[in-house]
Enzyme design. Structure first.
Site, PDB file in Angstrom:
ATOM      1  N   LEU A 140     -17.618  55.714  -1.282  1.00 22.73           N
ATOM      2  CA  LEU A 140     -19.066  55.466  -1.359  1.00 22.73           C
ATOM      3  C   LEU A 140     -19.729  56.112  -0.147  1.00 22.73           C
ATOM      4  O   LEU A 140     -19.273  55.942   0.986  1.00 22.73           O
ATOM      5  CB  LEU A 140     -19.344  53.955  -1.331  1.00 22.73           C
ATOM      6  CG  LEU A 140     -20.808  53.527  -1.180  1.00 22.73           C
ATOM      7  CD1 LEU A 140     -21.624  53.863  -2.421  1.00 22.73           C
ATOM      8  CD2 LEU A 140     -20.905  52.022  -0.899  1.00 22.73           C
ATOM      9  N   HIS A 164     -35.205  39.714   9.313  1.00 19.95           N
ATOM     10  CA  HIS A 164     -34.442  40.957   9.421  1.00 19.95           C
ATOM     11  C   HIS A 164     -32.938  40.664   9.504  1.00 19.95           C
ATOM     12  O   HIS A 164     -32.133  41.393   8.948  1.00 19.95           O
ATOM     13  CB  HIS A 164     -34.886  41.762  10.642  1.00 19.95           C
ATOM     14  CG  HIS A 164     -36.315  42.232  10.555  1.00 19.95           C
ATOM     15  ND1 HIS A 164     -36.825  42.834   9.431  1.00 19.95           N
ATOM     16  CD2 HIS A 164     -37.338  42.181  11.452  1.00 19.95           C
ATOM     17  CE1 HIS A 164     -38.093  43.143   9.637  1.00 19.95           C
ATOM     18  NE2 HIS A 164     -38.429  42.745  10.850  1.00 19.95           N
ATOM     19  N   ASP A 191     -37.459  45.874   1.359  1.00 22.50           N
ATOM     20  CA  ASP A 191     -38.728  45.341   1.876  1.00 22.50           C
ATOM     21  C   ASP A 191     -38.844  43.829   1.633  1.00 22.50           C
ATOM     22  O   ASP A 191     -38.319  43.306   0.652  1.00 22.50           O
ATOM     23  CB  ASP A 191     -39.890  46.072   1.179  1.00 22.50           C
ATOM     24  CG  ASP A 191     -41.202  45.894   1.938  1.00 22.50           C
ATOM     25  OD1 ASP A 191     -41.170  45.475   3.105  1.00 22.50           O
ATOM     26  OD2 ASP A 191     -42.261  46.176   1.338  1.00 22.50           O
TER      27      ASP A 191
HETATM   28  C1  IPE Z   1     -40.884  50.593   4.230  1.00 23.42           C
HETATM   29  O1  IPE Z   1     -41.368  49.302   4.323  1.00 23.42           O
HETATM   30  C2  IPE Z   1     -39.907  50.872   5.342  1.00 23.42           C
HETATM   31  C3  IPE Z   1     -38.619  50.180   5.269  1.00 23.42           C
HETATM   32  C4  IPE Z   1     -38.227  49.384   4.304  1.00 23.42           C
HETATM   33  C5  IPE Z   1     -37.718  50.442   6.360  1.00 23.42           C
HETATM   34  P1  IPE Z   1     -42.727  48.930   5.091  1.00 23.42           P
HETATM   35  O2  IPE Z   1     -42.849  47.460   5.009  1.00 23.42           O
HETATM   36  O3  IPE Z   1     -42.719  49.533   6.437  1.00 23.42           O
HETATM   37  O4  IPE Z   1     -43.817  49.673   4.207  1.00 23.42           O
HETATM   38  P2  IPE Z   1     -45.370  49.352   4.016  1.00 23.42           P
HETATM   39  O5  IPE Z   1     -45.970  49.274   5.387  1.00 23.42           O
HETATM   40  O6  IPE Z   1     -45.481  48.048   3.300  1.00 23.42           O
HETATM   41  O7  IPE Z   1     -45.889  50.490   3.195  1.00 23.42           O
HETATM   42  C1  IPE Z   2     -38.526  45.380   5.573  1.00 20.90           C
HETATM   43  O1  IPE Z   2     -39.149  44.156   5.675  1.00 20.90           O
HETATM   44  C2  IPE Z   2     -37.787  45.760   6.820  1.00 20.90           C
HETATM   45  C3  IPE Z   2     -38.409  46.866   7.569  1.00 20.90           C
HETATM   46  C4  IPE Z   2     -39.499  47.507   7.256  1.00 20.90           C
HETATM   47  C5  IPE Z   2     -37.726  47.264   8.777  1.00 20.90           C
HETATM   48  P1  IPE Z   2     -40.599  44.000   6.323  1.00 20.90           P
HETATM   49  O2  IPE Z   2     -40.426  43.713   7.783  1.00 20.90           O
HETATM   50  O3  IPE Z   2     -41.452  45.155   6.010  1.00 20.90           O
HETATM   51  O4  IPE Z   2     -41.104  42.695   5.595  1.00 20.90           O
HETATM   52  P2  IPE Z   2     -42.578  42.398   5.090  1.00 20.90           P
HETATM   53  O5  IPE Z   2     -42.992  43.551   4.241  1.00 20.90           O
HETATM   54  O6  IPE Z   2     -43.440  42.250   6.302  1.00 20.90           O
HETATM   55  O7  IPE Z   2     -42.437  41.130   4.309  1.00 20.90           O
HETATM   56 MG    MG Z   3     -42.722  45.553   4.492  1.00 21.21          MG
END
Ligand code: IPE
Ligand code: IPE
Ligand code: MG
Length: 249
Positions: A134, A40, A23
């Site tokens: 792995l 990303h 995240d």
């Molecule tokens: C969880 O992260 C999903 C992934 C890392 C793929 P999100 O960014 O979607 O989760 P919330 O919305 O903060 O709970």
């Molecule tokens: C995690 O990073 C990737 C996915 C959920 C696909 P985020 O896109 O959720 O990044 P933040 O949480 O907005 O910083």
């Molecule tokens: Mg996120």
């Protein structure tokens, strides 16, 4: 001449199954005035580093959360960019991962994925199926609740078909109906970006996992961050409902 004893250095034990909620890509990009999609893209680099580091350190199962069932609610351009990165990751990395002994698995709903993405997933799984160094599991269009509901539906179908008796359903039986039926439960769940929630990841499987929440944003994650999580993991006392391990009794 004094001969120094050659005491072999014991490799420090690492968790067997590490699961990561990757995240913070969006915040990493925003902090630099960049579009979220570039966050990303950097996130994929962090994934590459992490797979390599985990393999080197002796992790047997690495499960990463790449796209949740709730991530469909994001703007369509962002969803498209995430799918494009999935395509590129497999196109660029598959052969190298196969050579390195990585077995790739993708868990999550496949029905709603584009046909070419489904094909890519099947190819990656088939090409790497013989590997065992792995196990890299990518949770893609994954949600813990829908995984559990799917398991219940399949169990109900087997009961209806007469191949499963209701009284034979145990937690171990239930495990067999999950996407993760052939792997151990995670020992450690790491979430980056400072958020402290599970966000529908491995709800059943993480029942006794240790959780480590790191402030680092996912695109900045590296071997040192993984090592620091393992260091903290080793300080934990996993009790599984038992009593505290105490050297004095
Ligand atoms: C969880 O992260 C999903 C992934 C890392 C793929 P999100 O960014 O979607 O989760 P919330 O919305 O903060 O709970
Ligand atoms: C995690 O990073 C990737 C996915 C959920 C696909 P985020 O896109 O959720 O990044 P933040 O949480 O907005 O910083
Ligand atoms: Mg996120």
């Amino acid at each position: 001449m004094l001969k120094l004893a050659q005491t072999p250095v014991e490799p420090t034990p690492v968790p067997q199954h590490v699961a990561i909620i990757m995240d913070g890509n969006g915040r990493w990009a925003r902090a630099r005035g960049l579009p979220r999609t570039l966050g990303h893209r950097e996130g994929v680099e962090a994934l590459r580093r992490t797979v390599e580091a985990a393999g080197k350190m002796g992790v047997k199962y690495l499960t990463v959360f790449g796209f949740s069932t709730e991530n469909w609610t994001r703007p369509v351009e962002e969803v498209d960019a995430l799918f494009e990165l999935m395509r590129l990751y497999v196109a660029k990395d598959l052969e190298r991962l196969v050579k390195e002994g990585v077995c790739i698995r993708v868990i999550g709903g496949r029905e709603s994925l584009a046909p070419d993405v489904r094909d890519i997933i099947v190819r990656a799984e088939q090409r790497s199926a013989h590997n065992s160094a792995l196990r890299l599991t990518v949770a893609f269009n994954y949600g813990g609740r829908s995984e559990i509901v799917r398991a219940v539906q399949r169990i109900a179908a087997d009961v209806k078909a007469g191949v499963l008796a209701p009284e034979a359903i145990s937690a171990d039986t239930f495990d067999l109906y999950l996407y993760t039926h052939d792997m151990p439960s995670p020992d450690l769940v790491i979430r980056t970006s400072g958020e402290q929630r599970i966000s529908n990841f491995l709800l059943w499987q993480a029942a006794y996992a240790e959780f480590i929440f790191l402030d680092v944003l996912w695109p900045d994650f590296d071997q040192a961050a993984l090592e620091s999580a393992f260091h903290e993991y080793r300080q934990r006392d996993r009790r599984f409902g038992g009593v505290i391990r105490d050297a004095t009794n």
